[in-house]
Design an enzyme around this catalytic site. Structure first.
Site, PDB file in Angstrom:
ATOM      1  N   ASP A  12      27.543  28.628  26.073  1.00  0.00           N
ATOM      2  CA  ASP A  12      27.563  27.153  26.752  1.00  0.00           C
ATOM      3  C   ASP A  12      28.453  26.061  26.330  1.00  0.00           C
ATOM      4  O   ASP A  12      27.782  24.746  26.363  1.00  0.00           O
ATOM      5  CB  ASP A  12      26.054  26.697  27.124  1.00  0.00           C
ATOM      6  CG  ASP A  12      25.114  27.601  27.681  1.00  0.00           C
ATOM      7  OD1 ASP A  12      25.627  28.705  28.189  1.00  0.00           O
ATOM      8  OD2 ASP A  12      23.877  27.285  27.909  1.00  0.00           O
ATOM      9  N   LYS A 110      24.485  31.935  34.064  1.00  0.00           N
ATOM     10  CA  LYS A 110      22.800  32.154  33.971  1.00  0.00           C
ATOM     11  C   LYS A 110      22.362  30.730  34.560  1.00  0.00           C
ATOM     12  O   LYS A 110      23.050  29.860  34.313  1.00  0.00           O
ATOM     13  CB  LYS A 110      22.507  32.312  32.594  1.00  0.00           C
ATOM     14  CG  LYS A 110      22.832  31.179  31.726  1.00  0.00           C
ATOM     15  CD  LYS A 110      22.708  31.730  30.179  1.00  0.00           C
ATOM     16  CE  LYS A 110      23.100  30.616  29.270  1.00  0.00           C
ATOM     17  NZ  LYS A 110      22.535  29.263  29.361  1.00  0.00           N
ATOM     18  N   CYS A 155      19.709  27.386  23.883  1.00  0.00           N
ATOM     19  CA  CYS A 155      20.412  28.729  24.566  1.00  0.00           C
ATOM     20  C   CYS A 155      20.832  29.528  23.398  1.00  0.00           C
ATOM     21  O   CYS A 155      20.697  30.750  23.472  1.00  0.00           O
ATOM     22  CB  CYS A 155      21.421  28.320  25.334  1.00  0.00           C
ATOM     23  SG  CYS A 155      20.684  27.621  27.085  1.00  0.00           S
TER      24      CYS A 155
HETATM   25  C1  VGL Z   1      20.795  24.405  27.525  1.00  0.00           C
HETATM   26  C2  VGL Z   1      18.961  23.029  28.042  1.00  0.00           C
HETATM   27  C3  VGL Z   1      19.028  23.261  29.563  1.00  0.00           C
HETATM   28  C4  VGL Z   1      21.536  25.050  26.365  1.00  0.00           C
HETATM   29  C5  VGL Z   1      21.004  24.737  29.014  1.00  0.00           C
HETATM   30  O1  VGL Z   1      22.554  25.423  26.773  1.00  0.00           O
HETATM   31  O2  VGL Z   1      21.039  25.023  25.290  1.00  0.00           O
HETATM   32  N1  VGL Z   1      19.718  23.476  27.410  1.00  0.00           N
HETATM   33  N2  VGL Z   1      20.117  24.267  29.818  1.00  0.00           N
END
Ligand code: VGL
Ligand code: ZN
Length: 201
Positions: A12, A110, A155
């Site tokens: 991410d 995702k 994540c």
């Molecule tokens: C994430 C919160 C919401 C992350 C993704 O990538 O850690 N955290 N969506």
């Protein structure tokens, strides 16, 4: 050709998790050069991309009267409510401009189901719906995973713990991760990763 055995999983590294983004992680962009430099050392490189439809159930804005960083009970358990982030096709959902993406063999998205969040690269937050990453890695003969990215305590940690529980040999390069750290979430995630047998470097 020799089977791949070791994959770099880049979690991410998207604009919304970097400074200026909707759910900015402090210094999130500082890891980009180091992550880029690591890619050539691995048999396989996988990028994950948080990829929510507008109005996703993890957004506080989808729950009248709720504020970001509050909690609600969902059918699958407690869910933190987030600011709107990583909406499909938005600039915030795009990878950070500095991230080298050409070496990636796979991009796994995702969080695209409206009613369930997905922190882990392997399973959604119901802990049963698979993303397909396990099958991809196993069919390529990959047994060892190194994880880097954002955010350490959400994540990255969920992905590392699921990977270890699935039997992969998982290492997290903490120098190439950054955390949100909501109410001690980094300490809790660190302990849970240790308990799951994840190697923390
Ligand atoms: C994430 C919160 C919401 C992350 C993704 O990538 O850690 N955290 N969506
Ligand atoms: Zn998200």
């Amino acid at each position: 050709m020799r089977d791949a055995t070791e994959a770099l999983i880049v979690i991410d590294i998207q604009n919304d998790f970097c400074p200026g983004g909707a759910l900015a992680v402090v210094d999130g962009d500082a890891i980009v050069p180091g992550v880029n430099g690591l890619m050539a050392e691995f048999d396989a490189v996988v990028l994950t991309q948080d990829w929510h439809p507008a109005g996703h159930s993890s957004f506080a804005s989808s729950h009248p009267g709720q504020d970001p960083f509050g909690m609600i009970e969902m059918p699958y358990g407690t869910q933190v409510l987030w600011p709107d982030h990583c909406v499909q096709g938005s600039h915030g959902a795009a990878f950070h401009d500095g991230l080298v993406t050409d070496p990636a063999d796979l991009v796994i998205r995702k969080g695209f189901r409206p009613g369930v969040d997905s922190y882990s690269a392997f399973f959604e937050n119901d802990k049963t719906t698979p993303t397909g990453l396990e099958g991809y890695l196993r069919t390529r003969g990959i047994t060892r995973l190194t994880m880097v990215g954002l955010a350490t305590d959400f994540c990255v940690a969920y992905s590392a713990i699921d990977g270890a529980n699935l039997g992969f040999d998982v290492t997290v390069r903490r120098d190439l991760c950054r955390a949100i750290d909501l109410d001690g979430s980094l300490a809790a995630a660190t302990q849970q990763m240790e308990e799951a047998g994840v190697t923390l470097l």
